[in-house]
Design an enzyme around this catalytic site. Structure first.
Site, PDB file in Angstrom:
ATOM      1  N   CYS A   1       0.875  -1.170   0.000  1.00 24.98           N
ATOM      2  CA  CYS A   1       0.000   0.000   0.000  1.00 24.98           C
ATOM      3  C   CYS A   1       0.911   1.219   0.000  1.00 24.98           C
ATOM      4  CB  CYS A   1      -0.940  -0.021   1.206  1.00 24.98           C
ATOM      5  SG  CYS A   1      -0.104   0.055   2.799  1.00 24.98           S
ATOM      6  N   ALA A   2       0.424   2.337   0.502  1.00 22.38           N
ATOM      7  CA  ALA A   2       1.213   3.567   0.420  1.00 22.38           C
ATOM      8  C   ALA A   2       2.465   3.529   1.290  1.00 22.38           C
ATOM      9  CB  ALA A   2       0.348   4.760   0.821  1.00 22.38           C
TER      10      ALA A   2
END
Length: 468
Positions: A27-28
Site C-alpha cells: 500500500c502507500a
C-alpha cells in the site's frame, strides 16, 4: 538500487525464505507479505533490517513498514527477484482466504484504491495551487482580477483538476479488473462506458438541468460520473465473468468472444442493475457520513480524530479512501483530510516528546526519526515503534488528535485532495485556509506533546514496560 535489493533479500530470509511467501503487495507505506506459515517469521531479524520502520502480523498478512516511496522501491526488488509480480493473479484468489470477512473486504478496498491514489493526490495538489492562484491578493501581484483571467487559462486548470474525477469510474473499474484477475483494459472500457457522454450527465441530472433516460418504463439511467461503488462492483463481477467465459470458449475464438461477451453482458448489468442498486447504497452511506461530519460543536472531529489512529492499527483504514473519494467527487472538498491530519500530527508529537525526554540512546534513535515520519504523513513507525509500545504516549496522541480535529471541524476546514497530511498536506490548503490548517496542526501537536511530556512517559515507565 543494490542497497534495496539487499534489503529485499534479507527480508525474504527473515520471513522464512521464498518457499514461505505466498504473495507480496504493498500500500502507500507498507509491504504486505502473505506467508504460508507465520511461525517461520523471524520478527527480530525483520525489524533490524535497514529502512524497516516496524513490522507486525495483521489481517492475514505480515506487514513491513517502509514509508512512502521506499515501499515502492522495495516491492520492485521483490518483483525482480521473482517473489512477486508474477504471482499477482494468485493473490486475488488466495488473499480472501486469510482474515475474517470484514478484514478481507477492507483489504480488497485497499488493493483496488491504493494504485489510483497517486493521481488523486496530484489532482488535489492542482486544486490547491489553483485555489492559491485564484486568490485576489495573488492575482493582484500579477496585475489581474477574476474578470481579466484568460479563458484559456481557466480551461487549462480545469483539465488538470477535473479529468481524474470525470473518469473516476474508468480508473476504479481498471483497478478492480486488475485485482480480481481480469484484463485491465476491459475494465477501462467498461468504466468509460459508465461515463459515456451520450448518457445524461449525473451532475446535470442531480441539478435538474437534464433528464435521465427511462428504460422498460421504470429504470432511470444516467451517467455515473459521481459514483464509486457501482464501478467497483461492476469491476469485480466483470473480472469474474471474463475468467468464467475464457475457460469455456475455444482458444481460437478467445480473442474475439471473451471481451465481446464480457462487455456486452456487463454494460447491461452495470446500467440496469448494478448501477441503480449500488448507487442507492452509496448515497445512503454518504448521507450517513455527511450527517456525521455536520454534527455541531466539532463532535465529528472529536470522534474521528480520536479513533482514526486506532483504526490504523487494525490496518482497515483503507475504507476511508472510498469515503474521501466520494467527498471530493460530490463536494470538491475533503473535511476528512483535516481531521486525519490532526490525528497524524498528534502521534508524531507524542513520539517527539518521548524522544526528547528519554535518556535511552536506542529509544531516542527510534523516536526522533519516527516523529519526523509522522509529520510527513506516515504514523506507523511512531505508533508501532514507540507510542503503542509504552501505551500512554499513544493515548496522549489520541487526545491530541481529538483536540486538533475538533477545532478543524468547528472552523469547517477541508482539503482540496486526499492521502497527504501534516507537512505535505499544506499544499491542499493553499486556497485561503492555510492559517486554519497550521492552527489545527499546532493544537494537535501542542496537546499531544504536553500531555506526553507531563503524564505519558518517563524513563521509569520505559524500564518497567521493557522488563515486563
Amino acid at each position: 538500487m543494490a542497497e534495496n535489493q539487499q534489503i529485499a533479500k534479507e527480508l525474504i530470509e527473515a520471513v522464512g525464505g521464498e518457499e514461505n511467501i505466498e504473495t507480496v503487495s504493498h500500500c502507500a507505506t507498507r509491504l504486505r507479505i502473505m506467508v504460508h506459515d507465520k511461525e517461520k517469521i523471524d520478527q527480530e531479524k525483520a525489524e533490524n533490517i535497514e529502512k524497516v520502520k516496524g513490522a507486525f502480523y495483521n489481517s492475514g498478512q505480515y506487514q513491513v513498514i517502509f514509508g512512502t516511496g521506499t515501499v515502492n522501491q522495495i516491492h520492485e526488488q521483490f518483483s525482480e527477484l521473482g517473489t512477486s509480480g508474477s504471482r499477482e493473479s494468485e493473490e486475488t484468489t488466495e488473499a480472501p482466504k486469510q482474515g475474517n470477512w470484514f478484514q478481507r473486504v477492507i483489504r480488497t478496498f485497499g488493493d483496488v484504491f491504493v494504485p489510483i491514489i497517486p493521481v488523486l493526490v496530484a489532482t488535489g495538489l492542482f486544486m490547491g495551487l489553483r485555489g492559491l492562484i485564484m486568490q485576489e491578493e495573488v492575482l493582484a501581484l500579477m496585475g489581474l482580477t477574476e474578470d481579466t483571467i484568460p479563458d484559456n487559462f481557466l480551461l487549462f486548470t480545469e483539465v488538470l483538476t477535473d479529468t481524474a474525477f470525470a473518469f473516476l469510474p474508468a480508473l476504479i473499474a481498471w483497478s478492480a479488473f486488475r485485482v480480481f484477475g481480469g484484463s485491465p483494459v476491459i475494465g477501462i472500457v467498461l468504466g468509460l462506458m459508465l461515463v459515456n457522454p451520450e448518457l445524461p450527465d449525473a451532475w446535470e441530472v442531480a441539478e435538474g438541468t437534464a433528464d435521465p433516460l427511462l428504460f422498460f418504463g421504470f429504470i432511470e439511467v444516467s451517467g455515473y460520473q459521481a459514483s464509486v461503488l457501482p464501478a467497483f462492483i461492476a469491476g469485480y463481477i466483470g473480472a469474474k465473468l471474463e475468467k468464467w467465459i475464457r475457460k469455456r470458449v475455444p482458444e481460437a475464438l478467445d480473442l474475439i468472444l471473451t471481451p465481446f461477451l464480457t462487455l456486452f453482458v456487463m454494460i447491461f448489468l452495470a446500467l440496469f442493475l448494478i448501477g441503480p442498486i449500488f448507487n442507492t447504497v452509496e448515497e445512503a452511506v454518504m448521507s450517513g457520513v455527511v450527517s456525521l461530519l455536520e454534527l455541531p460543536f466539532g463532535i465529528s472531529g472529536l470522534i474521528i480524530g480520536f479513533f482514526h489512529q486506532i483504526i490504523v492499527i487494525t490496518g482497515v483504514h483503507h475504507i476511508f479512501n472510498f469515503l474521501e473519494v466520494q467527498l471530493l467527487q460530490q463536494f470538491g472538498e475533503n473535511p476528512f483530510n483535516a481531521i486525519i491530519t490532526a490525528s497524524t500530527a498528534a502521534q508524531g508529537a507524542a513520539a517527539l516528546a518521548v524522544g526528547l525526554k528519554t535518556k535511552h540512546k536506542n529509544l531516542k534513535a527510534i523516536s526522533l526519526p519516527s516523529s519526523l515520519s509522522a509529520f510527513l504523513g506516515v504514523t506507523e513507525p511512531a505508533i508501532f515503534g514507540v507510542n503503542l509500545r509504552y501505551i500512554r504516549p499513544f493515548v496522549m496522541g489520541l487526545i491530541g488528535g481529538a483536540a486538533g480535529a475538533t477545532f478543524a471541524s468547528i472552523v469547517g476546514l477541508a482539503g482540496t485532495g486526499m492521502a497527504i497530511t501534516v507537512i505535505p498536506g499544506t499544499l491542499l490548503y493553499l486556497d485561503g485556509q492555510i492559517l486554519l490548517y497550521l492552527a489545527t496542526n499546532l493544537i494537535s501537536i501542542g496537546v499531544a506533546f504536553s500531555l506526553t511530556w507531563m503524564f505519558g512517559f518517563s524513563d521509569n515507565l520505559r524500564e518497567k514496560m521493557d522488563h515486563q
